[in-house]
Motif scaffolding. Sequence first.
Motif, PDB file in Angstrom:
ATOM      1  N   SER A  41       0.856  -1.189   0.000  1.00  0.00           N
ATOM      2  CA  SER A  41       0.000   0.000   0.000  1.00  0.00           C
ATOM      3  C   SER A  41       0.892   1.239   0.000  1.00  0.00           C
ATOM      4  O   SER A  41       2.103   1.164   0.246  1.00  0.00           O
ATOM      5  CB  SER A  41      -0.894   0.013   1.238  1.00  0.00           C
ATOM      6  N   ASN A  42       0.292   2.374  -0.242  1.00  0.00           N
ATOM      7  CA  ASN A  42       1.025   3.642  -0.210  1.00  0.00           C
ATOM      8  C   ASN A  42       1.646   3.837   1.166  1.00  0.00           C
ATOM      9  O   ASN A  42       2.816   4.189   1.283  1.00  0.00           O
ATOM     10  CB  ASN A  42       0.074   4.787  -0.560  1.00  0.00           C
ATOM     11  N   THR A 102      -2.701  -3.118 -10.073  1.00  0.00           N
ATOM     12  CA  THR A 102      -3.198  -2.541  -8.825  1.00  0.00           C
ATOM     13  C   THR A 102      -4.584  -3.084  -8.526  1.00  0.00           C
ATOM     14  O   THR A 102      -5.277  -3.581  -9.406  1.00  0.00           O
ATOM     15  CB  THR A 102      -3.271  -1.001  -8.904  1.00  0.00           C
ATOM     16  N   LYS A 135      -7.316   5.199  -0.517  1.00  0.00           N
ATOM     17  CA  LYS A 135      -6.557   4.627   0.594  1.00  0.00           C
ATOM     18  C   LYS A 135      -6.499   3.112   0.554  1.00  0.00           C
ATOM     19  O   LYS A 135      -5.635   2.505   1.167  1.00  0.00           O
ATOM     20  CB  LYS A 135      -7.143   5.079   1.928  1.00  0.00           C
ATOM     21  N   LYS A 187      -3.695  -1.034  -3.569  1.00  0.00           N
ATOM     22  CA  LYS A 187      -2.524  -1.890  -3.332  1.00  0.00           C
ATOM     23  C   LYS A 187      -1.859  -2.139  -4.674  1.00  0.00           C
ATOM     24  O   LYS A 187      -2.513  -2.263  -5.706  1.00  0.00           O
ATOM     25  CB  LYS A 187      -2.946  -3.222  -2.718  1.00  0.00           C
TER      26      LYS A 187
END
Length: 81
Positions: free
Chosen positions: A36-37, A63, A68, A71
């Motif tokens: 994740s970010n 992805t 949010k 991934k």
Amino acid sequence: MERVHGRWFCQCKAESKDAHINGLRDYALLINNWISNKDARDFLNIENREVTRYLLSQLKVPTTGKGKGAKYNIGDLVISS
């Protein structure tokens, strides 16, 4: 390494534009193929989530999710090395 103005700098004075790719390969091998970010920011020591999103989106990897919940499948980076 530390990211400053689009480049990664090492204490040994080495610099790179794509050092994050090797870092993400290490993450995929050691931890998980999906990142994740937030996980990328923590692992690469980047404060700005937009910078991290940009770096991850430039990889052109599969992805899942949006916002949010997004991934990135960085497992493909290991194969392409």
